[in-house]
Write an enzyme that holds these catalytic residues in place. Structure first.
Site, mmCIF file in Angstrom:
data_model
loop_
_atom_site.group_PDB
_atom_site.id
_atom_site.type_symbol
_atom_site.label_atom_id
_atom_site.label_comp_id
_atom_site.label_asym_id
_atom_site.label_seq_id
_atom_site.Cartn_x
_atom_site.Cartn_y
_atom_site.Cartn_z
ATOM 1 N N ASP A 175 0.825 -1.205 0.000
ATOM 2 C CA ASP A 175 0.000 0.000 0.000
ATOM 3 C C ASP A 175 0.864 1.263 0.000
ATOM 4 O O ASP A 175 2.062 1.222 0.260
ATOM 5 C CB ASP A 175 -0.902 0.028 1.235
ATOM 6 C CG ASP A 175 -2.021 -1.004 1.173
ATOM 7 O OD1 ASP A 175 -2.347 -1.453 0.058
ATOM 8 O OD2 ASP A 175 -2.549 -1.358 2.241
ATOM 9 N N TYR A 228 6.911 -9.507 7.764
ATOM 10 C CA TYR A 228 6.760 -8.055 7.870
ATOM 11 C C TYR A 228 7.323 -7.583 9.204
ATOM 12 O O TYR A 228 7.316 -8.317 10.198
ATOM 13 C CB TYR A 228 5.285 -7.652 7.807
ATOM 14 C CG TYR A 228 4.656 -7.740 6.445
ATOM 15 C CD1 TYR A 228 4.652 -6.643 5.587
ATOM 16 C CD2 TYR A 228 4.043 -8.916 6.016
ATOM 17 C CE1 TYR A 228 4.057 -6.728 4.325
ATOM 18 C CE2 TYR A 228 3.445 -9.002 4.770
ATOM 19 C CZ TYR A 228 3.460 -7.906 3.934
ATOM 20 O OH TYR A 228 2.869 -7.988 2.695
#
Length: 266
Positions: A55, A110
């Site tokens: 994103d 992540y």
């Protein structure tokens, strides 16, 4: 020949990964550089594909793109990096013709960098353990039509680095905004606004109560794992990237330090 590139980028400089008209994106800038050098023509003809469509604001230390090309002479990280800004090609690998960087990934990791607001560290760790294993993450994601909300988390660790907590999460695959919403849940646990029973209930029962996502700018795609794909690291490009990383780190740490002193002196 099909080639995969390992790339890193500063997500704060891009409007996300995926191409969009009239804005700077990771995919768009990389395709422009490949076009300019004559490495690929049409992205469709080259079967240009990315591993993770991060994103807007999300950075990556290890994302992967793949494409077909016949121009082998110019596919060198050090050449590509002279035509890229806020993005670094760190490695290259020859891959099978059917290789897809997203579908062939075995897992992703992540990292989220969370400023410590005086959290209850043990409460955060207790809540974090509940995410391990296979669960329905409907309450911790922005669901897309047709996507299975069941995902498996294989690793979750919360590390302290001075005034920052680093939340590292690994899994086979992730839903849209899933990690950012998990992080927000852990933050609320650390503030005493959520407890283990709340997290457990939200993993077992789908409700309209959704955890909002944490800000995108603190999230980094840290690693993608593949079987039998080994990226050849270009040392020149690594040294160039390290220099640029240090310059950015130096500027950021100075500003962070004087703002920290402002905060502590009030």
């Amino acid at each position: 020949m099909r080639v995969a590139l390992r790339i890193a980028y500063d997500g704060s400089k891009f409007y996300g990964f995926q191409r969009q008209p009239d804005v700077k994106t990771v995919e768009g800038e990389l395709i422009n550089a490949l076009n300019k050098l004559g490495i690929i023509g049409s992205p469709r003809e080259a079967q240009f594909q990315g591993a993770s469509r991060t994103d807007r604001g999300v950075s990556a230390f290890f994302n992967v793109v793949a494409f077909n090309t016949t121009n082998l002479k110019l596919i060198q990280p050090r050449i590509l990096n002279h035509h890229l800004y806020d993005m670094w090609v760190l490695g290259i690998a020859e891959v099978p013709e059917d290789f897809h960087p997203r579908f062939h990934a075995e897992g992703k990791t992540y990292r989220y960098y969370l400023p410590d607001e005086g959290f209850d560290f043990n409460a955060m760790k207790d809540c974090g353990r509940l995410f391990l294993g296979k669960h329905n993450f409907s309450n911790f994601a922005r669901l897309e039509k047709g996507k299975n909300p069941v995902r498996r988390i294989t690793h979750l660790e919360i590390l302290k680095q001075e005034d920052i907590l680093v939340i590292e999460v690994s899994g086979e695959s992730f839903l849209w905004e899933m990690v950012r919403r998990m992080v927000m849940a852990l933050k609320l646990c650390g503030l005493g606004l959520l407890g283990k029973d709340d997290i457990k209930n939200m993993l077992e029962v789908t409700t309209e109560r959704k955890i909002p996502p944490a800000p995108a700018e603190n999230l980094v795609l840290w690693e993608i794992k593949y079987e039998n794909v080994k990226f050849k690291i270009d040392e020149y490009s690594v040294e160039k990237a390290k220099k640029e990383f240090f310059e950015r780190f130096s500027r950021a740490i100075v500003r962070a330090t004087f703002f920290r002193d402002f905060y502590r002196s009030l």
